[in-house]
Design a protein around this motif. Structure first.
Motif, PDB file in Angstrom:
ATOM      1  N   ARG A  79       0.787  -1.240   0.000  1.00 41.97           N
ATOM      2  CA  ARG A  79       0.000   0.000   0.000  1.00 41.97           C
ATOM      3  C   ARG A  79       0.818   1.289   0.000  1.00 41.97           C
ATOM      4  O   ARG A  79       0.265   2.360   0.164  1.00 41.97           O
ATOM      5  CB  ARG A  79      -0.999   0.032   1.154  1.00 41.97           C
ATOM      6  CG  ARG A  79      -2.086  -1.000   0.991  1.00 41.97           C
ATOM      7  CD  ARG A  79      -3.149  -0.810   2.036  1.00 41.97           C
ATOM      8  NE  ARG A  79      -4.309  -1.577   1.647  1.00 41.97           N
ATOM      9  CZ  ARG A  79      -5.525  -1.085   1.537  1.00 41.97           C
ATOM     10  NH1 ARG A  79      -5.760   0.149   1.813  1.00 41.97           N
ATOM     11  NH2 ARG A  79      -6.514  -1.847   1.159  1.00 41.97           N
ATOM     12  N   LEU A  80       2.126   1.188  -0.151  1.00 36.25           N
ATOM     13  CA  LEU A  80       2.921   2.410  -0.243  1.00 36.25           C
ATOM     14  C   LEU A  80       2.939   2.878  -1.690  1.00 36.25           C
ATOM     15  O   LEU A  80       2.828   2.085  -2.619  1.00 36.25           O
ATOM     16  CB  LEU A  80       4.361   2.160   0.220  1.00 36.25           C
ATOM     17  CG  LEU A  80       4.560   1.764   1.677  1.00 36.25           C
ATOM     18  CD1 LEU A  80       6.047   1.665   1.981  1.00 36.25           C
ATOM     19  CD2 LEU A  80       3.879   2.735   2.620  1.00 36.25           C
ATOM     20  N   THR A  81       3.066   4.171  -1.852  1.00 33.46           N
ATOM     21  CA  THR A  81       3.267   4.749  -3.177  1.00 33.46           C
ATOM     22  C   THR A  81       4.555   5.546  -3.141  1.00 33.46           C
ATOM     23  O   THR A  81       4.989   6.010  -2.087  1.00 33.46           O
ATOM     24  CB  THR A  81       2.096   5.666  -3.579  1.00 33.46           C
ATOM     25  OG1 THR A  81       1.902   6.632  -2.545  1.00 33.46           O
ATOM     26  CG2 THR A  81       0.822   4.872  -3.793  1.00 33.46           C
ATOM     27  N   VAL A  82       5.172   5.689  -4.292  1.00 31.92           N
ATOM     28  CA  VAL A  82       6.445   6.375  -4.386  1.00 31.92           C
ATOM     29  C   VAL A  82       6.205   7.881  -4.498  1.00 31.92           C
ATOM     30  O   VAL A  82       5.508   8.323  -5.406  1.00 31.92           O
ATOM     31  CB  VAL A  82       7.251   5.876  -5.611  1.00 31.92           C
ATOM     32  CG1 VAL A  82       8.577   6.601  -5.721  1.00 31.92           C
ATOM     33  CG2 VAL A  82       7.459   4.369  -5.517  1.00 31.92           C
ATOM     34  N   PRO A  83       6.746   8.668  -3.562  1.00 32.38           N
ATOM     35  CA  PRO A  83       6.599  10.122  -3.668  1.00 32.38           C
ATOM     36  C   PRO A  83       7.249  10.622  -4.960  1.00 32.38           C
ATOM     37  O   PRO A  83       8.326  10.168  -5.335  1.00 32.38           O
ATOM     38  CB  PRO A  83       7.348  10.655  -2.445  1.00 32.38           C
ATOM     39  CG  PRO A  83       7.445   9.498  -1.507  1.00 32.38           C
ATOM     40  CD  PRO A  83       7.479   8.272  -2.371  1.00 32.38           C
ATOM     41  N   LEU A 102      11.893   6.567  -0.440  1.00 27.46           N
ATOM     42  CA  LEU A 102      10.955   5.752   0.338  1.00 27.46           C
ATOM     43  C   LEU A 102      11.479   5.497   1.754  1.00 27.46           C
ATOM     44  O   LEU A 102      10.729   5.592   2.730  1.00 27.46           O
ATOM     45  CB  LEU A 102      10.710   4.408  -0.346  1.00 27.46           C
ATOM     46  CG  LEU A 102       9.746   4.383  -1.519  1.00 27.46           C
ATOM     47  CD1 LEU A 102       9.797   3.021  -2.206  1.00 27.46           C
ATOM     48  CD2 LEU A 102       8.341   4.687  -1.062  1.00 27.46           C
ATOM     49  N   ILE A 103      12.752   5.158   1.859  1.00 31.94           N
ATOM     50  CA  ILE A 103      13.355   4.878   3.168  1.00 31.94           C
ATOM     51  C   ILE A 103      13.248   6.103   4.068  1.00 31.94           C
ATOM     52  O   ILE A 103      12.843   6.007   5.223  1.00 31.94           O
ATOM     53  CB  ILE A 103      14.832   4.441   3.010  1.00 31.94           C
ATOM     54  CG1 ILE A 103      14.901   3.059   2.370  1.00 31.94           C
ATOM     55  CG2 ILE A 103      15.554   4.467   4.351  1.00 31.94           C
ATOM     56  CD1 ILE A 103      16.298   2.651   1.915  1.00 31.94           C
ATOM     57  N   GLU A 104      13.606   7.265   3.524  1.00 30.98           N
ATOM     58  CA  GLU A 104      13.560   8.497   4.320  1.00 30.98           C
ATOM     59  C   GLU A 104      12.124   8.885   4.663  1.00 30.98           C
ATOM     60  O   GLU A 104      11.830   9.245   5.797  1.00 30.98           O
ATOM     61  CB  GLU A 104      14.243   9.626   3.560  1.00 30.98           C
ATOM     62  CG  GLU A 104      15.741   9.449   3.433  1.00 30.98           C
ATOM     63  CD  GLU A 104      16.393  10.465   2.503  1.00 30.98           C
ATOM     64  OE1 GLU A 104      15.715  11.424   2.076  1.00 30.98           O
ATOM     65  OE2 GLU A 104      17.582  10.288   2.206  1.00 30.98           O
ATOM     66  N   HIS A 105      11.233   8.794   3.692  1.00 30.34           N
ATOM     67  CA  HIS A 105       9.846   9.239   3.882  1.00 30.34           C
ATOM     68  C   HIS A 105       9.070   8.344   4.854  1.00 30.34           C
ATOM     69  O   HIS A 105       8.351   8.826   5.720  1.00 30.34           O
ATOM     70  CB  HIS A 105       9.135   9.300   2.528  1.00 30.34           C
ATOM     71  CG  HIS A 105       7.777   9.905   2.585  1.00 30.34           C
ATOM     72  ND1 HIS A 105       7.580  11.266   2.652  1.00 30.34           N
ATOM     73  CD2 HIS A 105       6.547   9.342   2.602  1.00 30.34           C
ATOM     74  CE1 HIS A 105       6.281  11.514   2.707  1.00 30.34           C
ATOM     75  NE2 HIS A 105       5.624  10.361   2.667  1.00 30.34           N
ATOM     76  N   PHE A 106       9.222   7.025   4.688  1.00 35.67           N
ATOM     77  CA  PHE A 106       8.450   6.077   5.494  1.00 35.67           C
ATOM     78  C   PHE A 106       9.261   5.436   6.620  1.00 35.67           C
ATOM     79  O   PHE A 106       8.755   4.563   7.321  1.00 35.67           O
ATOM     80  CB  PHE A 106       7.858   4.981   4.603  1.00 35.67           C
ATOM     81  CG  PHE A 106       6.836   5.485   3.629  1.00 35.67           C
ATOM     82  CD1 PHE A 106       5.580   5.881   4.059  1.00 35.67           C
ATOM     83  CD2 PHE A 106       7.126   5.568   2.277  1.00 35.67           C
ATOM     84  CE1 PHE A 106       4.629   6.341   3.160  1.00 35.67           C
ATOM     85  CE2 PHE A 106       6.187   6.033   1.364  1.00 35.67           C
ATOM     86  CZ  PHE A 106       4.936   6.424   1.809  1.00 35.67           C
TER      87      PHE A 106
END
Length: 144
Positions: free
Chosen positions: A78-82, A98-102
């Motif tokens: 369910r993640l989306t790529v910023p 993704l690593i930094e954001h989530f």
């Protein structure tokens, strides 16, 4: 959120299961074999050999340990790529965001670096064969 890499967790577990291992091993004093899937074990999905460095002054040998890796599809579910289509040239660039954001418990060494075409709207994230953290493959879409 504090997260320790699987390499650190596995060495700590090995030390705690072997209290007479003195001095305790450190992550930089061992090497890891390739993780192997264990489909028939309901409690552990992976096994890996931990090998003590040949230059270690006290300890020698190896041990096979069983543990659980994350299925990358379930970890990224369910993640989306910023960002927008065409923003990233390869999966490592997108994974870093993704690593930094989530705050994901991954590094780029856990995922194969695949090129991303300028018009690709789905990104493939495939675990490396040597990843101690994850296995499998998944596809994510851009959020933007």
């Amino acid at each position: 959120m504090f997260y320790e890499r699987p390499e650190v967790q596995l060495v700590k577990a090995l030390n705690s299961e072997n209290p007479d291992l003195q001095p305790p091993l450190q992550p930089d004093e061992v090497a890891f074999g390739l993780p192997q899937a264990r489909a028939t074990d309901p409690d552990h999905n992976t096994e890996v050999d931990i090998l003590v460095s040949q230059s270690h002054p006290v300890h020698s040998g190896s041990v096979r340990v069983k543990y659980n890796r994350w299925d990358i599809e379930k970890l990224l579910y369910r993640l989306t790529v910023p960002g927008v289509i065409g923003q990233y040239r390869n999966t490592h660039e997108a994974l870093t965001v993704l690593i930094e954001h989530f705050k994901l418990p991954l590094t780029t060494s856990d995922v194969v670096n695949l090129p991303i075409g300028a018009g690709d709207n789905r990104l493939v994230f495939r675990a490396t064969t040597g990843s101690l953290a994850v296995f499998g493959e998944t596809r994510l879409y851009y959020r933007g």
